[in-house]
Design a protein around this motif. Structure first.
Motif, PDB file in Angstrom:
ATOM      1  N   LEU A   1       0.827  -1.202   0.000  1.00 31.55           N
ATOM      2  CA  LEU A   1       0.000   0.000   0.000  1.00 31.55           C
ATOM      3  C   LEU A   1       0.863   1.255   0.000  1.00 31.55           C
ATOM      4  CD1 LEU A   1      -2.784  -1.015   2.569  1.00 31.55           C
ATOM      5  CD2 LEU A   1      -3.010  -0.837   0.089  1.00 31.55           C
ATOM      6  N   PHE A   2       1.921   1.217   0.784  1.00 26.31           N
ATOM      7  CA  PHE A   2       2.815   2.371   0.856  1.00 26.31           C
ATOM      8  C   PHE A   2       3.541   2.573  -0.469  1.00 26.31           C
ATOM      9  CE2 PHE A   2       5.931   5.294   2.395  1.00 26.31           C
ATOM     10  CZ  PHE A   2       5.369   5.863   3.527  1.00 26.31           C
ATOM     11  N   GLY A   3       4.002   1.478  -1.044  1.00 26.85           N
ATOM     12  CA  GLY A   3       4.701   1.578  -2.322  1.00 26.85           C
ATOM     13  C   GLY A   3       3.802   2.083  -3.436  1.00 26.85           C
ATOM     14  N   ILE A   4       2.591   1.534  -3.513  1.00 25.79           N
ATOM     15  CA  ILE A   4       1.647   1.967  -4.544  1.00 25.79           C
ATOM     16  C   ILE A   4       1.228   3.418  -4.305  1.00 25.79           C
ATOM     17  CG2 ILE A   4      -0.671   1.603  -5.472  1.00 25.79           C
ATOM     18  CD1 ILE A   4      -0.312  -1.368  -4.958  1.00 25.79           C
ATOM     19  N   GLY A   5       0.987   3.757  -3.039  1.00 26.42           N
ATOM     20  CA  GLY A   5       0.566   5.120  -2.711  1.00 26.42           C
ATOM     21  C   GLY A   5       1.602   6.154  -3.089  1.00 26.42           C
ATOM     22  N   THR A   6       2.856   5.911  -2.728  1.00 25.16           N
ATOM     23  CA  THR A   6       3.916   6.870  -3.063  1.00 25.16           C
ATOM     24  C   THR A   6       4.171   6.922  -4.567  1.00 25.16           C
ATOM     25  OG1 THR A   6       5.549   5.130  -2.591  1.00 25.16           O
ATOM     26  CG2 THR A   6       5.062   6.702  -0.831  1.00 25.16           C
ATOM     27  N   MET A   7       3.990   5.799  -5.243  1.00 23.76           N
ATOM     28  CA  MET A   7       4.179   5.773  -6.693  1.00 23.76           C
ATOM     29  C   MET A   7       3.113   6.626  -7.388  1.00 23.76           C
ATOM     30  SD  MET A   7       4.174   2.474  -9.253  1.00 23.76           S
ATOM     31  CE  MET A   7       2.448   2.136  -8.873  1.00 23.76           C
ATOM     32  N   ILE A   8       1.851   6.467  -6.962  1.00 26.45           N
ATOM     33  CA  ILE A   8       0.771   7.278  -7.533  1.00 26.45           C
ATOM     34  C   ILE A   8       1.003   8.754  -7.240  1.00 26.45           C
ATOM     35  CG2 ILE A   8      -1.699   7.794  -7.355  1.00 26.45           C
ATOM     36  CD1 ILE A   8      -2.176   4.830  -6.839  1.00 26.45           C
ATOM     37  N   PHE A   9       1.409   9.049  -6.024  1.00 24.21           N
ATOM     38  CA  PHE A   9       1.658  10.434  -5.626  1.00 24.21           C
ATOM     39  C   PHE A   9       2.760  11.053  -6.483  1.00 24.21           C
ATOM     40  CE2 PHE A   9       3.538  13.789  -3.071  1.00 24.21           C
ATOM     41  CZ  PHE A   9       2.433  14.422  -2.526  1.00 24.21           C
ATOM     42  N   LYS A  10       3.829  10.311  -6.688  1.00 29.86           N
ATOM     43  CA  LYS A  10       4.966  10.827  -7.446  1.00 29.86           C
ATOM     44  C   LYS A  10       4.598  11.065  -8.907  1.00 29.86           C
ATOM     45  CE  LYS A  10       9.800   9.810  -8.534  1.00 29.86           C
ATOM     46  NZ  LYS A  10      10.910   8.831  -8.364  1.00 29.86           N
ATOM     47  N   ARG A  11       3.831  10.156  -9.499  1.00 32.54           N
ATOM     48  CA  ARG A  11       3.494  10.283 -10.919  1.00 32.54           C
ATOM     49  C   ARG A  11       2.490  11.401 -11.191  1.00 32.54           C
ATOM     50  NH1 ARG A  11       3.323   4.255 -13.689  1.00 32.54           N
ATOM     51  NH2 ARG A  11       5.462   3.661 -13.119  1.00 32.54           N
ATOM     52  N   LEU A  12       1.610  11.669 -10.231  1.00 27.43           N
ATOM     53  CA  LEU A  12       0.601  12.704 -10.435  1.00 27.43           C
ATOM     54  C   LEU A  12       1.042  14.068  -9.914  1.00 27.43           C
ATOM     55  CD1 LEU A  12      -2.671  10.751  -9.484  1.00 27.43           C
ATOM     56  CD2 LEU A  12      -1.735  11.170 -11.761  1.00 27.43           C
ATOM     57  N   LYS A  13       2.141  14.102  -9.195  1.00 28.60           N
ATOM     58  CA  LYS A  13       2.573  15.333  -8.528  1.00 28.60           C
ATOM     59  C   LYS A  13       2.782  16.490  -9.496  1.00 28.60           C
ATOM     60  CE  LYS A  13       6.687  15.342  -6.737  1.00 28.60           C
ATOM     61  NZ  LYS A  13       7.826  15.084  -5.811  1.00 28.60           N
ATOM     62  N   ILE A  14       3.287  16.212 -10.673  1.00 26.47           N
ATOM     63  CA  ILE A  14       3.599  17.286 -11.620  1.00 26.47           C
ATOM     64  C   ILE A  14       2.339  17.991 -12.126  1.00 26.47           C
ATOM     65  CG2 ILE A  14       5.764  16.233 -12.367  1.00 26.47           C
ATOM     66  CD1 ILE A  14       4.291  15.104 -14.791  1.00 26.47           C
ATOM     67  N   HIS A  15       1.176  17.380 -11.928  1.00 24.60           N
ATOM     68  CA  HIS A  15      -0.077  17.971 -12.408  1.00 24.60           C
ATOM     69  C   HIS A  15      -0.854  18.676 -11.295  1.00 24.60           C
ATOM     70  CE1 HIS A  15       0.558  15.745 -16.125  1.00 24.60           C
ATOM     71  NE2 HIS A  15       0.644  14.611 -15.429  1.00 24.60           N
ATOM     72  N   PHE A  16      -0.402  18.558 -10.053  1.00 21.72           N
ATOM     73  CA  PHE A  16      -1.171  19.099  -8.930  1.00 21.72           C
ATOM     74  C   PHE A  16      -1.407  20.600  -9.071  1.00 21.72           C
ATOM     75  CE2 PHE A  16       0.436  15.575  -5.860  1.00 21.72           C
ATOM     76  CZ  PHE A  16      -0.433  14.683  -6.457  1.00 21.72           C
ATOM     77  N   ALA A  17      -0.343  21.341  -9.302  1.00 23.63           N
ATOM     78  CA  ALA A  17      -0.448  22.804  -9.348  1.00 23.63           C
ATOM     79  C   ALA A  17      -1.377  23.262 -10.466  1.00 23.63           C
ATOM     80  CB  ALA A  17       0.939  23.419  -9.525  1.00 23.63           C
ATOM     81  N   ASP A  18      -1.369  22.568 -11.593  1.00 27.27           N
ATOM     82  CA  ASP A  18      -2.217  22.960 -12.725  1.00 27.27           C
ATOM     83  C   ASP A  18      -3.697  22.750 -12.416  1.00 27.27           C
ATOM     84  OD1 ASP A  18       0.075  23.545 -14.149  1.00 27.27           O
ATOM     85  OD2 ASP A  18       0.204  21.534 -15.023  1.00 27.27           O
TER      86      ASP A  18
END
Length: 411
Positions: free
Chosen positions: A392-409
């Motif tokens: 869960l931690f690995g999947i969660g951090t992976m999703i967070f990292k991949r979507l992070k670049i779109h957060f501000a937009d």
């Protein structure tokens, strides 16, 4: 042989017309050793024949000679006849008791479930292998986050304190509301189950050797933390959107801020629980220290989930409503309000319940406070929990990292 046969464990059939045949069907626990058969409240003549036992589609016929071996006859005469067993009741409250150990019920249940047991074991092995593979691949990501937390520990602490203080800012009672609502919830559930539904006489409380309120609180306190941390952490990026848009800010600590904020309330309720237990003369001991371990385990698990949900909710706002529904259902499926060890459930269904990671936490709190058992005594479940948490931690951090670049937009 026990004498305390309870009415709530029984079922009955009323004869509307004497002299007619009637099929009686009863549900008997696989580990039952004795079976009491009552014949009404007065004189009667009854013939029993065609006794069978069924489990999961398999049926076994009980030999009449075995079935006629009673261990107690109370105001009843028994005779073997060609078409069954004749019972003659003579006075008030006639009944007889059978010893069911020779009926082969346990063997029948085992034979009927062997395929299910095999499939469950195979599935468990496959799941554990997948969890281990994912955990190994996510190993590097699991190391990066603790470094960021340590480097920003002062900022994290200050943000967590500020989040806790401002959560109820503007209300007259302030942060007191953070404690009032869970306490009221505990009181309501206690009143409903203990007083309203008379939990002392039903399966909800069966097998519980401590006051029901103590057993209930031990399950509700960790659930309150999980619920608060999951709800708060899911909306962390939306709530702190002004920080997400800052280029130099480490947004990966924002979900942790919400979980730590929920931890403040949890610490209070752990202390409240210990005081409540002491009031009932159940004092803290070495086993109680395991609460720290189970709190840490729950912290890591919910943080892994939150990293995924806080990233996804930015693009799918309905996720908050989905989580609320899941939490409502999950509270009853964990289980918190009822004792899974005394319910007449199939082994497969019990296994499914125990796959819920919050079952491990809730059972752990009760082991620390009530059952006085160490967490390593249940090694398979402990191993499963930590492997699942790693995934869960690995999947969660992976999703967070991949979507992070779109957060501000999006924000």
């Amino acid at each position: 042989m026990p004498d305390d046969f309870k009415a709530e464990q029984s079922s009955g059939v009323n004869y509307k017309k004497a002299g007619t045949e009637k099929t009686l069907e009863y549900t008997v626990s696989a580990d039952a050793s004795y079976l009491r058969f009552d014949l009404g409240s007065g004189a009667s003549e009854t013939t029993i024949s065609g006794i069978t036992v069924e489990s999961n589609g398999k049926t076994a016929v009980i030999d009449q000679n075995v079935f006629s071996e009673t261990v107690r006859l109370q105001e009843v005469k028994q005779n073997n006849v060609s078409d069954g067993i004749a019972l003659t009741a003579e006075k008030e409250d006639p009944y007889l008791v059978w010893n069911t150990e020779n009926w082969g019920i346990a063997k029948l249940v085992k034979d009927s479930l062997w395929l299910r047991y095999l499939l469950v074991k195979i599935l468990a092995c496959v799941v554990l292998d997948i969890i281990l593979i994912v955990a190994l691949k996510a190993g590097k990501k699991l190391i990066v986050l603790p470094k960021e937390v340590y480097q920003n520990r002062k900022l994290l602490w200050n943000l967590s304190k500020n989040d806790f203080k401002t959560k109820f800012a503007g209300s007259y009672l302030g942060i007191i509301w953070a404690f009032i609502q869970p306490i009221v919830t505990v009181v309501v559930y206690w009143f409903v189950f203990e007083k309203g539904l008379k939990a002392g006489g039903i399966n909800t409380r069966a097998g519980i050797d401590v006051p029901f309120v103590l057993w209930l609180v031990a399950g509700l306190v960790p659930w309150f933390f999980f619920q608060d941390a999951l709800n708060g952490g899911t909306n962390a990026l939306i709530e702190y959107s002004y920080l997400v848009k800052k280029v130099v800010f480490k947004i990966s600590i924002l979900p942790i801020v919400k979980v730590v904020s929920a931890l403040f309330v949890h610490v209070f309720f752990v202390v409240f629980t210990l005081v409540l237990y002491s009031a009932y003369h159940y004092y803290p001991d070495l086993y109680t220290l395991q609460i720290v371990y189970y709190t840490f385990a729950m912290f890591i698990m919910v943080l892994g989930i939150v990293y995924a949900t806080c990233a996804i909710v930015i693009f799918f706002r309905d996720l908050t409503q989905v989580i609320n529904i899941v939490l409502q259902v999950g509270m009853w499926m964990t289980p918190i309000m009822w004792n899974i060890d005394t319910m007449e459930l199939s082994p497969v269904l019990i296994t499914i319940f125990k796959l819920n990671p919050m079952y491990y936490i809730v059972a752990g709190y009760r082991d620390a406070l009530i059952n006085k058992a160490w967490f390593w005594e249940n090694a398979p479940l402990t191993l499963y929990f930590w492997l699942l948490t790693a995934v869960l931690f690995g999947i969660g951090t992976m999703i967070f990292k991949r979507l992070k670049i779109h957060f501000a937009d999006v924000l």
